[in-house]
Design a protein around this motif. Structure first.
Motif, mmCIF file in Angstrom:
data_model
loop_
_atom_site.group_PDB
_atom_site.id
_atom_site.type_symbol
_atom_site.label_atom_id
_atom_site.label_comp_id
_atom_site.label_asym_id
_atom_site.label_seq_id
_atom_site.Cartn_x
_atom_site.Cartn_y
_atom_site.Cartn_z
ATOM 1 N N LEU A 130 -3.204 9.483 -3.792
ATOM 2 C CA LEU A 130 -3.935 9.093 -2.583
ATOM 3 C C LEU A 130 -5.162 8.252 -2.910
ATOM 4 O O LEU A 130 -5.493 7.306 -2.175
ATOM 5 C CB LEU A 130 -4.340 10.333 -1.790
ATOM 6 C CG LEU A 130 -3.187 11.084 -1.113
ATOM 7 C CD1 LEU A 130 -3.656 12.416 -0.570
ATOM 8 C CD2 LEU A 130 -2.557 10.244 -0.002
ATOM 9 N N LEU A 131 -5.831 8.548 -4.015
ATOM 10 C CA LEU A 131 -6.989 7.742 -4.417
ATOM 11 C C LEU A 131 -6.572 6.314 -4.747
ATOM 12 O O LEU A 131 -7.210 5.348 -4.310
ATOM 13 C CB LEU A 131 -7.684 8.386 -5.621
ATOM 14 C CG LEU A 131 -8.588 9.587 -5.314
ATOM 15 C CD1 LEU A 131 -8.970 10.306 -6.592
ATOM 16 C CD2 LEU A 131 -9.839 9.139 -4.560
ATOM 17 N N CYS A 132 -5.490 6.169 -5.520
ATOM 18 C CA CYS A 132 -4.978 4.829 -5.849
ATOM 19 C C CYS A 132 -4.629 4.060 -4.582
ATOM 20 O O CYS A 132 -4.955 2.872 -4.435
ATOM 21 C CB CYS A 132 -3.731 4.933 -6.735
ATOM 22 S SG CYS A 132 -3.964 5.803 -8.288
ATOM 23 N N THR A 133 -3.968 4.751 -3.662
ATOM 24 C CA THR A 133 -3.539 4.131 -2.408
ATOM 25 C C THR A 133 -4.733 3.719 -1.553
ATOM 26 O O THR A 133 -4.749 2.630 -0.957
ATOM 27 C CB THR A 133 -2.645 5.102 -1.617
ATOM 28 O OG1 THR A 133 -1.610 5.585 -2.479
ATOM 29 C CG2 THR A 133 -2.022 4.420 -0.423
ATOM 30 N N PHE A 134 -5.739 4.575 -1.499
ATOM 31 C CA PHE A 134 -6.934 4.269 -0.711
ATOM 32 C C PHE A 134 -7.645 3.031 -1.242
ATOM 33 O O PHE A 134 -8.064 2.164 -0.469
ATOM 34 C CB PHE A 134 -7.887 5.470 -0.732
ATOM 35 C CG PHE A 134 -9.203 5.211 -0.048
ATOM 36 C CD1 PHE A 134 -9.286 5.179 1.333
ATOM 37 C CD2 PHE A 134 -10.345 4.975 -0.792
ATOM 38 C CE1 PHE A 134 -10.501 4.927 1.970
ATOM 39 C CE2 PHE A 134 -11.561 4.728 -0.170
ATOM 40 C CZ PHE A 134 -11.639 4.698 1.214
ATOM 41 N N PHE A 135 -7.753 2.942 -2.561
ATOM 42 C CA PHE A 135 -8.486 1.814 -3.153
ATOM 43 C C PHE A 135 -7.803 0.479 -2.878
ATOM 44 O O PHE A 135 -8.477 -0.517 -2.609
ATOM 45 C CB PHE A 135 -8.668 2.038 -4.654
ATOM 46 C CG PHE A 135 -9.619 3.157 -4.994
ATOM 47 C CD1 PHE A 135 -10.749 3.380 -4.222
ATOM 48 C CD2 PHE A 135 -9.379 4.007 -6.065
ATOM 49 C CE1 PHE A 135 -11.636 4.410 -4.515
ATOM 50 C CE2 PHE A 135 -10.256 5.044 -6.372
ATOM 51 C CZ PHE A 135 -11.384 5.251 -5.592
ATOM 52 N N ILE A 136 -6.478 0.444 -2.930
ATOM 53 C CA ILE A 136 -5.809 -0.826 -2.629
ATOM 54 C C ILE A 136 -5.824 -1.102 -1.127
ATOM 55 O O ILE A 136 -5.850 -2.262 -0.700
ATOM 56 C CB ILE A 136 -4.357 -0.859 -3.178
ATOM 57 C CG1 ILE A 136 -3.842 -2.306 -3.194
ATOM 58 C CG2 ILE A 136 -3.422 0.023 -2.373
ATOM 59 C CD1 ILE A 136 -2.509 -2.487 -3.903
ATOM 60 N N ALA A 137 -5.843 -0.043 -0.306
ATOM 61 C CA ALA A 137 -5.859 -0.218 1.153
ATOM 62 C C ALA A 137 -7.102 -0.943 1.623
ATOM 63 O O ALA A 137 -7.051 -1.729 2.577
ATOM 64 C CB ALA A 137 -5.749 1.145 1.844
ATOM 65 N N ILE A 138 -8.240 -0.712 0.944
ATOM 66 C CA ILE A 138 -9.519 -1.301 1.387
ATOM 67 C C ILE A 138 -9.988 -2.438 0.488
ATOM 68 O O ILE A 138 -10.974 -3.101 0.802
ATOM 69 C CB ILE A 138 -10.617 -0.223 1.446
ATOM 70 C CG1 ILE A 138 -10.874 0.341 0.042
ATOM 71 C CG2 ILE A 138 -10.265 0.865 2.438
ATOM 72 C CD1 ILE A 138 -12.130 1.149 -0.091
ATOM 73 N N SER A 139 -9.296 -2.666 -0.610
ATOM 74 C CA SER A 139 -9.735 -3.662 -1.592
ATOM 75 C C SER A 139 -9.863 -5.059 -0.990
ATOM 76 O O SER A 139 -8.903 -5.599 -0.432
ATOM 77 C CB SER A 139 -8.741 -3.702 -2.757
ATOM 78 O OG SER A 139 -8.893 -4.870 -3.524
ATOM 79 N N VAL B 120 0.841 -1.202 0.000
ATOM 80 C CA VAL B 120 0.000 0.000 0.000
ATOM 81 C C VAL B 120 0.875 1.250 0.000
ATOM 82 O O VAL B 120 0.665 2.179 -0.788
ATOM 83 C CB VAL B 120 -0.949 0.006 1.223
ATOM 84 C CG1 VAL B 120 -1.689 1.331 1.314
ATOM 85 C CG2 VAL B 120 -1.946 -1.151 1.127
ATOM 86 N N ALA B 121 1.877 1.271 0.887
ATOM 87 C CA ALA B 121 2.791 2.421 0.947
ATOM 88 C C ALA B 121 3.562 2.572 -0.356
ATOM 89 O O ALA B 121 3.756 3.693 -0.856
ATOM 90 C CB ALA B 121 3.753 2.249 2.124
ATOM 91 N N GLY B 122 3.978 1.444 -0.918
ATOM 92 C CA GLY B 122 4.735 1.475 -2.169
ATOM 93 C C GLY B 122 3.915 1.991 -3.336
ATOM 94 O O GLY B 122 4.448 2.686 -4.225
ATOM 95 N N LEU B 123 2.621 1.674 -3.357
ATOM 96 C CA LEU B 123 1.778 2.143 -4.453
ATOM 97 C C LEU B 123 1.658 3.667 -4.424
ATOM 98 O O LEU B 123 1.576 4.308 -5.478
ATOM 99 C CB LEU B 123 0.393 1.499 -4.381
ATOM 100 C CG LEU B 123 -0.507 1.798 -5.583
ATOM 101 C CD1 LEU B 123 0.084 1.213 -6.854
ATOM 102 C CD2 LEU B 123 -1.919 1.265 -5.373
ATOM 103 N N TYR B 124 1.639 4.241 -3.237
ATOM 104 C CA TYR B 124 1.597 5.698 -3.116
ATOM 105 C C TYR B 124 2.839 6.317 -3.764
ATOM 106 O O TYR B 124 2.741 7.272 -4.546
ATOM 107 C CB TYR B 124 1.511 6.084 -1.645
ATOM 108 C CG TYR B 124 1.594 7.573 -1.389
ATOM 109 C CD1 TYR B 124 0.561 8.424 -1.765
ATOM 110 C CD2 TYR B 124 2.722 8.116 -0.767
ATOM 111 C CE1 TYR B 124 0.641 9.797 -1.524
ATOM 112 C CE2 TYR B 124 2.808 9.477 -0.516
ATOM 113 C CZ TYR B 124 1.766 10.311 -0.901
ATOM 114 O OH TYR B 124 1.856 11.665 -0.666
ATOM 115 N N LEU B 125 4.019 5.755 -3.469
ATOM 116 C CA LEU B 125 5.258 6.246 -4.055
ATOM 117 C C LEU B 125 5.262 6.066 -5.568
ATOM 118 O O LEU B 125 5.658 6.965 -6.321
ATOM 119 C CB LEU B 125 6.451 5.513 -3.439
ATOM 120 C CG LEU B 125 6.660 5.679 -1.931
ATOM 121 C CD1 LEU B 125 7.775 4.771 -1.442
ATOM 122 C CD2 LEU B 125 6.964 7.131 -1.589
#
Length: 532
Positions: free
Chosen positions: A121-130, A96-101
Motif C-alpha cells: 500500500l505504501l508503494c501504491t500510495f507513492f506512485i498514486a500521488i507522485s 497504480v493498481a498494477g503496482l499494488y499487485l
C-alpha cells in the motif's frame, strides 16, 4: 476483518490516483504541445484511412500502440484534446493498481500478512500521488505506457515463478512483447528478463528444472509471436527504430567516456538533487521525488542493496536483486544520451521501482519507530497518516498550482499555438485563413512541427492554409493581388504568424499596404479586405 481493512485502503488510494489524473484534465496541462498534437493527427488519419501502423514515421518514428489507442478514444468520444489525454490518464490509473499487485507478489514471502499489505500500500500510495507519474499520466506522451507494461509483465512473471502455471508465463510474455510497441526506452528491458532468468535458474530445485525450462520457453515464444509484426517492419526499415536514439547517443559526442560519467551522475542525482529541467517533464530542476519520499527512497535502495548481497539464498533475496537490476537498466536510456540529461521521460521505466524502494524505506522507518515506542502505537499511526496526507497535499499543490500556473509551463506546451487554433475556429468560414509558420522545428510534410497543434485543433472545424518559407509567402501575396472578387462582394484574408514579432507584420504591410494589424484574444494577426 484485516483483509477488508486493507482492501478499503487500496480503494481509497485508487480514488486518490483517479483524482490526480483526471481532475481538470481538459485544461491542465495548458495548451497542446506539438508532439502530442501529432499523435492526435496520426490517430485521426488512422481512423479515416483504417491504416493503423506499427510505427508512425513522422516525428522520428514513433511506436504505434499508444497512437492506435488514441484512435480508439477518438472513435468512442470524438477527436479532442481531452480524448487524447483520457488514454494516458487511464493507463496511469491502471499502473497504480498494477503496482499494488506487483508489490504484493514481490513481498509474498513475508510471513506477516500485515507487513506485506503495508509495504504494498505504501508503494501504491507513492506512485498514486507522485508528480513524476501524475504529470506523464496527463500529457499524451507514449512513454507513460512503459511503467504500465513493466508493472503487469513483471507481476505475471513473479506470479508465474511462484505458482509455476503456464497461463501466468503466457500473460507475462504477452505484456512484455507489447512493450516493444510502446516507447524506445523499453528496448533495454530484456536485460532485466535475462538476470531474472539466471537467478531463477540458480535457485530452482533440480527436479523442477525441466518444467521451468519449458514454461520459460513458452513465455519467450509468446514474446516472439507478439514481436512478429515489428520484426517484419524492422526487416524492411532497419534504421527507423533506432534513428532518434543514435542522434542523441553519448557515442555521438567527442568524448563518450566523459559524456557517460556526466550523464550517469546527473541521472542518478535526479531523484534527490536536481531533476529534469524541461518544464513539460518537471517543475524545472526540482528533484523527481518529493523531499520526504526521496529520503524513503534512499533508505529503501540501501536496504535492497544490503539484502541482495547478504549470504542468503531464496526467492525473496532474488527479488531485491531483481529490483536493483530493473532500476539500473531502466535508467540506461537516460544515461546513454547526451541531450537534456537528466531526462525524466527516458528514465520513466524506473518510476515503479523507485516507488517500491520508497515503500520499503517508509515501512522500515515506521517499524523502527514503532518498536522503540511501543506505548505510543496509536499516536505513531496517526502521525504517520498525517505525514502521508501532508506529502499528498504537497504533490497536489506542486502540480495543480505551482507548475500548472507557471508561465514557463504555458510556454512549453505551445499555449500560444493552441490559442491560434481556437481563434481560427472562431473566424467565419468565408474568410480565407493562413498561418505563417515562422518558427523552427522538425519538418512534417514540409511544415515545421509547431503547426501540428493548429492542424489538430482546426481539423474538421476550420480550413487553414500553412506557409512555412518566404517563397511560399511571396506566392500567396501574388495570388492575393491577382485574385479578382466579384463585384459587390468582399473577400477577407487573415494571416497569423506563429512568431508575432513586429518585423513579420512590417513585411506584410510593405507587400500588402491595404491590410492592417489587429489583436483578438491575445492573437496578433494581419487582415486585409480585398476588392471592397
Amino acid at each position: 476483518m484485516i483483509k477488508y481493512k486493507y482492501k478499503l485502503v487500496f480503494i481509497l488510494i485508487l480514488i486518490v490516483s483517479i483524482f490526480h489524473r483526471f481532475y481538470r484534465l481538459n485544461d491542465i496541462p495548458p495548451g497542446l504541445y506539438h508532439d502530442v498534437a501529432i499523435n492526435g493527427n496520426d490517430a485521426i488519419n488512422a481512423l479515416c484511412t483504417h491504416n493503423f501502423r506499427i510505427i508512425y514515421p513522422n516525428n522520428n518514428n514513433r511506436e504505434g500502440l499508444f497512437i492506435n489507442l488514441i484512435a480508439i478514444s477518438f472513435w468512442v468520444f470524438g477527436s479532442s484534446v481531452l480524448s487524447i489525454k483520457l488514454v494516458p490518464a487511464a493507463i496511469g490509473v491502471l499502473t497504480v493498481a498494477g503496482l499494488y499487485l506487483l508489490a504484493k507478489e514481490l513481498f509474498y514471502s513475508e510471513k506477516n500478512i500485515e507487513e506485506r499489505e503495508a509495504l504494498s500500500l505504501l508503494c501504491t500510495f507513492f506512485i498514486a500521488i507522485s508528480f513524476w507519474h501524475v504529470n506523464f499520466s496527463r500529457i499524451g506522451f507514449r512513454g507513460i505506457m512503459v511503467p504500465f507494461i513493466m508493472v503487469f509483465s513483471f507481476y505475471f512473471l513473479l506470479l508465474a515463478v511462484r505458482t509455476n502455471k503456464v497461463l501466468h508465463f503466457i500473460f507475462a510474455g504477452l505484456f512484455f512483447g507489447l512493450g516493444f510497441y510502446t516507447y524506445t526506452a523499453f528496448q533495454v528491458a530484456p536485460l532485466i528478463l535475462v538476470v531474472k532468468f539466471i537467478c531463477e535458474w540458480m535457485t530452482v530445485k533440480k527436479n523442477r528444472i525441466k518444467s521451468r525450462r519449458l514454461k520459460w520457453s513458452i513465455m519467450c515464444l509468446t514474446i516472439i509471436i507478439i514481436l512478429i509484426p515489428i520484426i517484419i517492419y524492422i526487416s524492411h526499415h532497419p534504421k527507423d527504430l533506432f534513428m532518434r536514439a543514435s542522434d542523441v547517443s553519448i557515442f555521438a559526442s567527442q568524448s563518450p567516456l566523459n559524456a557517460l560519467i556526466t550523464s550517469s551522475i546527473k541521472t542518478f542525482a535526479q531523484f534527490n538533487y536536481r531533476g529534469d529541467y524541461n518544464w513539460r517533464h518537471n517543475y524545472s530542476g526540482d528533484p523527481q521525488l518529493n523531499f520526504i519520499i526521496g529520503i524513503f527512497f534512499l533508505i529503501g535502495l540501501t536496504i535492497s542493496i544490503v539484502k541482495t548481497f547478504r549470504n542468503e539464498t531464496g526467492i525473496h533475496n532474488n527479488n531485491y536483486l531483481f529490483l536493483l537490476v530493473w532500476f539500473i537498466v531502466m535508467l540506461l536510456p537516460s544515461i546513454l544520451t547526451i541531450e537534456g540529461v537528466p531526462h525524466s521521460l527516458r528514465s520513466i521505466g524506473a518510476i515503479p521501482v523507485a516507488m517500491i524502494f520508497a515503500g520499503i524505506g517508509a515501512n522500515w522507518i515506521y517499524k523502527k519507530v514503532q518498536n522503540n515506542f511501543l506505548r505510543f502505537e496509536k499516536q505513531i499511526l496517526i502521525i504517520s497518516c498525517l505525514l502521508l496526507i501532508f506529502i499528498s497535499y504537497s504533490e497536489y499543490r506542486k502540480y495543480f498550482s505551482d507548475w500548472a500556473n507557471n508561465d514557463n509551463t504555458r510556454l512549453s506546451f505551445n499555449e500560444y499555438c493552441a490559442k491560434v487554433g481556437y481563434f481560427l475556429n472562431s473566424v467565419p468560414e468565408d474568410i480565407s485563413k493562413y498561418v505563417l509558420v515562422n518558427v523552427g522545428g522538425l519538418l512534417v510534410n514540409g511544415i515545421p512541427m509547431p503547426s501540428q497543434t493548429i492542424q489538430f485543433l482546426t481539423y474538421g472545424k476550420s480550413k487553414v492554409g500553412y506557409i512555412s518559407d518566404p517563397i511560399a509567402l511571396n506566392r500567396l501575396i501574388e495570388k492575393i493581388k491577382l485574385t479578382k472578387v466579384p463585384e459587390n462582394k468582399v473577400n477577407s484574408i487573415i494571416i497569423v504568424p506563429l512568431n508575432p514579432e513586429e518585423q513579420y507584420f512590417n513585411y506584410l504591410i510593405k507587400l500588402l499596404p491595404e491590410g492592417k494589424i489587429q489583436v483578438s484574444n491575445e492573437i496578433k494577426y494581419f487582415v486585409m479586405l480585398q476588392n471592397v
